[in-house]
Design a protein around this motif. Sequence first.
Motif, PDB file in Angstrom:
ATOM      1  N   GLY A   1      62.162  33.719  46.243  1.00  0.00           N
ATOM      2  CA  GLY A   1      60.909  34.421  46.682  1.00  0.00           C
ATOM      3  C   GLY A   1      59.925  34.216  45.854  1.00  0.00           C
ATOM      4  O   GLY A   1      60.026  33.558  44.598  1.00  0.00           O
TER       5      GLY A   1
ATOM      6  N   LYS B   1      56.622  35.980  44.053  1.00  0.00           N
ATOM      7  CA  LYS B   1      56.495  37.265  43.433  1.00  0.00           C
ATOM      8  C   LYS B   1      55.320  37.640  42.708  1.00  0.00           C
ATOM      9  O   LYS B   1      55.307  38.639  41.991  1.00  0.00           O
ATOM     10  CB  LYS B   1      57.761  36.972  42.185  1.00  0.00           C
ATOM     11  CG  LYS B   1      57.518  35.860  41.109  1.00  0.00           C
ATOM     12  CD  LYS B   1      58.077  36.468  39.772  1.00  0.00           C
ATOM     13  CE  LYS B   1      57.666  35.365  38.881  1.00  0.00           C
ATOM     14  NZ  LYS B   1      58.323  35.561  37.484  1.00  0.00           N
TER      15      LYS B   1
ATOM     16  N   TYR C   1      53.482  35.185  52.083  1.00  0.00           N
ATOM     17  CA  TYR C   1      54.566  35.811  51.300  1.00  0.00           C
ATOM     18  C   TYR C   1      55.662  36.333  52.139  1.00  0.00           C
ATOM     19  O   TYR C   1      56.758  36.473  51.774  1.00  0.00           O
ATOM     20  CB  TYR C   1      54.026  37.126  50.334  1.00  0.00           C
ATOM     21  CG  TYR C   1      53.852  36.610  48.970  1.00  0.00           C
ATOM     22  CD1 TYR C   1      52.678  35.573  48.788  1.00  0.00           C
ATOM     23  CD2 TYR C   1      54.380  37.199  47.889  1.00  0.00           C
ATOM     24  CE1 TYR C   1      52.428  35.078  47.511  1.00  0.00           C
ATOM     25  CE2 TYR C   1      54.148  36.543  46.959  1.00  0.00           C
ATOM     26  CZ  TYR C   1      53.194  35.568  46.416  1.00  0.00           C
ATOM     27  OH  TYR C   1      53.017  35.141  45.226  1.00  0.00           O
TER      28      TYR C   1
ATOM     29  N   ASN D   1      59.532  35.099  51.889  1.00  0.00           N
ATOM     30  CA  ASN D   1      60.548  35.991  51.600  1.00  0.00           C
ATOM     31  C   ASN D   1      61.244  36.539  52.601  1.00  0.00           C
ATOM     32  O   ASN D   1      62.483  36.784  52.520  1.00  0.00           O
ATOM     33  CB  ASN D   1      59.576  37.346  50.627  1.00  0.00           C
ATOM     34  CG  ASN D   1      59.102  36.764  49.340  1.00  0.00           C
ATOM     35  OD1 ASN D   1      58.856  35.595  49.132  1.00  0.00           O
ATOM     36  ND2 ASN D   1      58.713  37.580  48.692  1.00  0.00           N
TER      37      ASN D   1
ATOM     38  N   THR E   1      64.933  34.713  54.051  1.00  0.00           N
ATOM     39  CA  THR E   1      66.208  35.725  53.704  1.00  0.00           C
ATOM     40  C   THR E   1      66.701  35.822  55.112  1.00  0.00           C
ATOM     41  O   THR E   1      68.052  35.559  55.115  1.00  0.00           O
ATOM     42  CB  THR E   1      65.635  36.952  53.113  1.00  0.00           C
ATOM     43  OG1 THR E   1      65.057  36.908  52.014  1.00  0.00           O
ATOM     44  CG2 THR E   1      66.893  38.013  52.867  1.00  0.00           C
TER      45      THR E   1
ATOM     46  N   TYR F   1      53.803  41.676  48.527  1.00  0.00           N
ATOM     47  CA  TYR F   1      54.936  41.243  47.758  1.00  0.00           C
ATOM     48  C   TYR F   1      56.024  42.661  47.660  1.00  0.00           C
ATOM     49  O   TYR F   1      57.111  42.431  47.938  1.00  0.00           O
ATOM     50  CB  TYR F   1      54.595  41.108  46.383  1.00  0.00           C
ATOM     51  CG  TYR F   1      55.639  40.943  45.516  1.00  0.00           C
ATOM     52  CD1 TYR F   1      56.876  39.907  45.617  1.00  0.00           C
ATOM     53  CD2 TYR F   1      56.099  41.981  44.633  1.00  0.00           C
ATOM     54  CE1 TYR F   1      57.851  40.067  44.896  1.00  0.00           C
ATOM     55  CE2 TYR F   1      57.343  41.876  43.770  1.00  0.00           C
ATOM     56  CZ  TYR F   1      58.125  41.266  43.900  1.00  0.00           C
ATOM     57  OH  TYR F   1      59.376  41.087  43.275  1.00  0.00           O
TER      58      TYR F   1
ATOM     59  N   THR G   1      57.771  43.102  50.918  1.00  0.00           N
ATOM     60  CA  THR G   1      58.690  42.249  51.162  1.00  0.00           C
ATOM     61  C   THR G   1      59.958  42.750  50.554  1.00  0.00           C
ATOM     62  O   THR G   1      60.888  42.757  51.302  1.00  0.00           O
ATOM     63  CB  THR G   1      58.590  40.822  50.989  1.00  0.00           C
ATOM     64  OG1 THR G   1      58.623  40.375  49.670  1.00  0.00           O
ATOM     65  CG2 THR G   1      57.151  40.354  51.438  1.00  0.00           C
ATOM     66  N   LYS G   2      59.947  43.369  49.189  1.00  0.00           N
ATOM     67  CA  LYS G   2      61.042  43.833  48.655  1.00  0.00           C
ATOM     68  C   LYS G   2      61.714  44.980  49.657  1.00  0.00           C
ATOM     69  O   LYS G   2      62.953  45.055  49.660  1.00  0.00           O
ATOM     70  CB  LYS G   2      60.817  44.268  47.170  1.00  0.00           C
ATOM     71  CG  LYS G   2      60.618  42.935  46.462  1.00  0.00           C
ATOM     72  CD  LYS G   2      61.870  42.130  46.305  1.00  0.00           C
ATOM     73  CE  LYS G   2      61.528  40.735  45.634  1.00  0.00           C
ATOM     74  NZ  LYS G   2      62.429  39.823  45.762  1.00  0.00           N
TER      75      LYS G   2
END
Length: 382
Positions: A93, A95, A107, A111, A115, A160, A163-164
């Motif tokens: 990914g 970061k 991003y 990401n 996935t 960012y 996305t997590k």
Amino acid sequence: SLAKSPDNTTVLLTGGAGFIGSHTCVELLNSGYRVVIVDDLSNSCQAAIKRIRTITQVNDDRLVFYRANILDREALTTIFSENNLDAIIHFAGFKAVGESTQKPLEYYHNNITGTLVLCDVARSFGVKNIVFSSSATVYGTPEFIPITEMCPKHEPTNPYGQTKSMLENILTDLYKGDPQWNVVLLRYFNPIGAHESGLIGEDPKGIPNNLVPYIAQVAVGKLPALKVFGNDYETPDGTGVRDYIHVVDLARGHVRALEWMAGKCGSESIEGKALGAFHGAPQPDGTRSGVGIFNLGTGKGSSVLDVIHAFSAACGHDIPYTFEPRRPGDIAENYAACDLAACELGWHARYDLLKMCEDSWKWQSLNPEGYNDPQDTLDEQG
Ligand code: NAD
Ligand code: WQD
């Protein structure tokens, strides 16, 4: 399945040539696993793979490298066809927090879509064990400190971080729709340090965004002085406090996460030592779910000045710095409660801040240009 001995278990590491992935690869190989890496080298170098082989001395068949993008469904299909994969540790990914605000589409695409493609291909091959690189960023400004896994998630302030948080939700939904999936979300705090051989480490492109890589380049003379972002926070010395964790400790946490998942899949863990029937991880509502969520940190907060002093002790000279305004988006303080990882995974961090700085310094001083030294470039061509 995961319920096999490590030498019969093959783990796919997406982003395995990167900072955390390369260290995790070493720990997996040292624990007896077979590893397949897929990495497009967008933020890493093939030299890292060669260095991993030097550290671990494994035969070529124990570590296989594919240069490919996880967005490339065909390439992934080939990798799954050519390897009998048991589990995935998903590091790949982008970061960089600041860059993500300038390039949100890139991003989200890399990401999130990356996935989705990865999980879709994995599912078609019946591979449903995944450990995901999440981040303390999902807590936003934390409601309490030390941060436990029960601490509510808050909207991250940048793409960012979004996305997590979104990927945590996506992987949780994947499990809800098909409980054959085993999902572990590892929320890293601030990984620093390097392998103690000095052969692998963090190699940021351009001027580093993060504190320790920046200090390391000041220490080695590549940058003139550190800018300390804010000395007026409500912290003991006014500078920001974070939970720094040695990357090798973090890497060992991934090995434990795999073993923990194996306890769910079968009656034996992959170490052959029964971990007990998997009963999932505690959830905020008191139930347990097949999605394991663990903070990986040391449980100890260090200020920017603490890090400067530890790094000075490690490198043997002062680190010049100036105080500057706060960096937008930064929080004053965060550090983890790591009891859940201790109790469920049998894991805790071993290394202190001085050791982290010593190993960062060793990596930086032995490799002032990172992996980009002429010898490695020649090796890559050859
Ligand atoms: P890194 O950039 O060193 O490693 C990521 C690797 O993924 C790189 O080698 C890059 O080339 C590769 N990659 C990126 N996109 C890819 C794609 N589409 N296909 C194939 N490979 C791709 O970063 P890292 O510090 O090792 O971080 C690893 C993971 O941990 C990331 O997901 C990151 O967001 C997460 N994380 C990192 C930190 C940190 O502070 N380093 C903290 C929390 C979470
Ligand atoms: C640490 C401290 C800065 C640089 C970031 C991401 C987070 C996670 C880990 C991926 C802060 C100060 C920094 C400098 C400074 N990554 N600082 N001068 O911001 O805690 O976390 O990396 O998931 O999501 O946001 O790490 O290393 O950038 O900063 O004073 O030149 O150092 O203000 O207090 P951060 P960092």
